[in-house]
Design a protein around this motif. Structure first.
Motif, PDB file in Angstrom:
ATOM      1  N   THR A 251      16.610  71.816 132.396  1.00 62.42           N
ATOM      2  CA  THR A 251      15.423  72.141 131.606  1.00 62.42           C
ATOM      3  C   THR A 251      15.284  73.654 131.537  1.00 62.42           C
ATOM      4  O   THR A 251      15.717  74.365 132.432  1.00 62.42           O
ATOM      5  CB  THR A 251      14.143  71.546 132.220  1.00 62.42           C
ATOM      6  N   THR A 252      14.679  74.121 130.458  1.00 64.02           N
ATOM      7  CA  THR A 252      14.426  75.541 130.256  1.00 64.02           C
ATOM      8  C   THR A 252      12.927  75.742 130.123  1.00 64.02           C
ATOM      9  O   THR A 252      12.256  74.936 129.471  1.00 64.02           O
ATOM     10  CB  THR A 252      15.131  76.027 128.972  1.00 64.02           C
ATOM     11  N   ALA A 253      12.410  76.793 130.721  1.00 59.58           N
ATOM     12  CA  ALA A 253      10.971  77.058 130.659  1.00 59.58           C
ATOM     13  C   ALA A 253      10.520  77.298 129.219  1.00 59.58           C
ATOM     14  O   ALA A 253      11.231  77.921 128.434  1.00 59.58           O
ATOM     15  CB  ALA A 253      10.614  78.259 131.519  1.00 59.58           C
ATOM     16  N   ASN A 254       9.349  76.772 128.889  1.00 59.40           N
ATOM     17  CA  ASN A 254       8.722  76.916 127.576  1.00 59.40           C
ATOM     18  C   ASN A 254       9.618  76.393 126.450  1.00 59.40           C
ATOM     19  O   ASN A 254       9.736  77.017 125.402  1.00 59.40           O
ATOM     20  CB  ASN A 254       8.311  78.369 127.317  1.00 59.40           C
ATOM     21  N   SER A 255      10.229  75.250 126.685  1.00 55.64           N
ATOM     22  CA  SER A 255      11.148  74.651 125.718  1.00 55.64           C
ATOM     23  C   SER A 255      10.648  73.274 125.312  1.00 55.64           C
ATOM     24  O   SER A 255       9.957  72.602 126.063  1.00 55.64           O
ATOM     25  CB  SER A 255      12.535  74.530 126.345  1.00 55.64           C
ATOM     26  N   THR A 256      11.030  72.844 124.111  1.00 53.55           N
ATOM     27  CA  THR A 256      10.660  71.517 123.631  1.00 53.55           C
ATOM     28  C   THR A 256      11.819  70.530 123.760  1.00 53.55           C
ATOM     29  O   THR A 256      11.738  69.417 123.240  1.00 53.55           O
ATOM     30  CB  THR A 256      10.201  71.562 122.156  1.00 53.55           C
ATOM     31  N   SER A 257      12.899  70.936 124.435  1.00 57.12           N
ATOM     32  CA  SER A 257      14.029  70.031 124.629  1.00 57.12           C
ATOM     33  C   SER A 257      14.698  70.336 125.966  1.00 57.12           C
ATOM     34  O   SER A 257      14.454  71.368 126.578  1.00 57.12           O
ATOM     35  CB  SER A 257      15.031  70.170 123.481  1.00 57.12           C
TER      36      SER A 257
ATOM     37  N   VAL B  58      17.957  66.285 124.426  1.00 59.74           N
ATOM     38  CA  VAL B  58      16.819  65.388 124.201  1.00 59.74           C
ATOM     39  C   VAL B  58      15.627  66.242 123.787  1.00 59.74           C
ATOM     40  O   VAL B  58      15.260  67.178 124.489  1.00 59.74           O
ATOM     41  CB  VAL B  58      16.475  64.580 125.478  1.00 59.74           C
ATOM     42  N   SER B  59      15.040  65.931 122.628  1.00 59.63           N
ATOM     43  CA  SER B  59      13.884  66.670 122.133  1.00 59.63           C
ATOM     44  C   SER B  59      12.596  65.947 122.493  1.00 59.63           C
ATOM     45  O   SER B  59      12.532  64.720 122.447  1.00 59.63           O
ATOM     46  CB  SER B  59      13.963  66.832 120.615  1.00 59.63           C
ATOM     47  N   LEU B  60      11.589  66.718 122.826  1.00 60.62           N
ATOM     48  CA  LEU B  60      10.272  66.177 123.124  1.00 60.62           C
ATOM     49  C   LEU B  60       9.349  66.499 121.955  1.00 60.62           C
ATOM     50  O   LEU B  60       9.240  67.647 121.550  1.00 60.62           O
ATOM     51  CB  LEU B  60       9.706  66.802 124.399  1.00 60.62           C
ATOM     52  N   SER B  61       8.698  65.486 121.418  1.00 62.32           N
ATOM     53  CA  SER B  61       7.784  65.726 120.306  1.00 62.32           C
ATOM     54  C   SER B  61       6.412  66.109 120.850  1.00 62.32           C
ATOM     55  O   SER B  61       5.869  65.438 121.723  1.00 62.32           O
ATOM     56  CB  SER B  61       7.687  64.484 119.425  1.00 62.32           C
ATOM     57  N   ASN B  62       5.876  67.209 120.364  1.00 62.57           N
ATOM     58  CA  ASN B  62       4.530  67.675 120.713  1.00 62.57           C
ATOM     59  C   ASN B  62       4.331  67.952 122.200  1.00 62.57           C
ATOM     60  O   ASN B  62       3.247  67.751 122.725  1.00 62.57           O
ATOM     61  CB  ASN B  62       3.474  66.684 120.231  1.00 62.57           C
ATOM     62  N   ALA B  63       5.383  68.375 122.895  1.00 58.46           N
ATOM     63  CA  ALA B  63       5.256  68.709 124.316  1.00 58.46           C
ATOM     64  C   ALA B  63       6.228  69.825 124.660  1.00 58.46           C
ATOM     65  O   ALA B  63       7.242  70.007 123.988  1.00 58.46           O
ATOM     66  CB  ALA B  63       5.521  67.488 125.178  1.00 58.46           C
ATOM     67  N   ARG B  64       5.898  70.551 125.731  1.00 65.44           N
ATOM     68  CA  ARG B  64       6.742  71.646 126.197  1.00 65.44           C
ATOM     69  C   ARG B  64       7.021  71.481 127.688  1.00 65.44           C
ATOM     70  O   ARG B  64       6.160  71.062 128.440  1.00 65.44           O
ATOM     71  CB  ARG B  64       6.065  72.985 125.991  1.00 65.44           C
ATOM     72  N   ILE B  65       8.222  71.855 128.072  1.00 66.98           N
ATOM     73  CA  ILE B  65       8.596  71.873 129.486  1.00 66.98           C
ATOM     74  C   ILE B  65       8.255  73.262 130.015  1.00 66.98           C
ATOM     75  O   ILE B  65       8.652  74.265 129.431  1.00 66.98           O
ATOM     76  CB  ILE B  65      10.095  71.565 129.661  1.00 66.98           C
ATOM     77  N   GLN B  66       7.513  73.331 131.105  1.00 65.17           N
ATOM     78  CA  GLN B  66       7.065  74.608 131.656  1.00 65.17           C
ATOM     79  C   GLN B  66       7.981  75.144 132.755  1.00 65.17           C
ATOM     80  O   GLN B  66       7.901  76.310 133.086  1.00 65.17           O
ATOM     81  CB  GLN B  66       5.641  74.452 132.222  1.00 65.17           C
TER      82      GLN B  66
END
Length: 148
Positions: free
Chosen positions: A74-80, A88-96
């Motif tokens: 995972t990458t900080a402030n990313s949507t995938s 894998v893309s996340l709709s309407n969410a961000r990985i912190q």
């Protein structure tokens, strides 16, 4: 003779009442929607962690004798995020949280980087409202995942 129907004043009063009710309900609805998006993203991430672990458990030893490994990054402030080479893309969410989880065969055990201890956490937030977050925790070397 009286005709049936609504007067313009009655229609405007009803529209005004509906507007007030919508104004009161909209913030609650938007908060619920943001929390739901964060929960869905965290669940997707947890399922992908389990899928990567399961895939490496099923892998056989290579011809060189090295243990097969698979990672989720995972990458900080990313949507995938990347899970075993697949994005894998996340709709309407961000990985912190930026984190790499590596599992190795034959048991799908988690390889901990030096100086790292369990639990490993990844925080996911809604793109609509960053205060709506969920935490995905890997709490054991065997890849047990908890969404909070």
């Amino acid at each position: 003779m009286r005709t049936q129907g609504f007067t313009l004043v009655e229609v405007l009063i009803v529209i005004g009442i509906i507007g007030v009710l919508m104004g009161l309900a909209m913030p609650t609805y938007l908060g619920w929607l943001a929390a739901s998006e964060a929960q869905q993203a965290a669940t997707t991430l947890a399922q992908e962690i389990q899928r990567v672990r399961t895939d490496v458990k099923r892998a056989t030893l290579s011809t060189t004798g090295a243990q097969p490994q698979a990672s989720l990054t995972t990458t900080a402030n990313s949507t995938s995020f990347t899970a075993a080479g697949r994005t894998v893309s996340l709709s309407n969410a961000r990985i912190q949280t930026a984190r790499t989880l590596t599992f190795e065969a034959p048991y799908g055990t988690l390889v901990l980087p030096t100086g790292t201890s369990l639990p490993l956490t990844i925080t996911v937030s809604s793109s609509r409202n960053a205060t709506k977050t969920r935490t995905v925790r890997v709490i054991s070397l065997l890849g047990k995942v908890v969404v909070q």
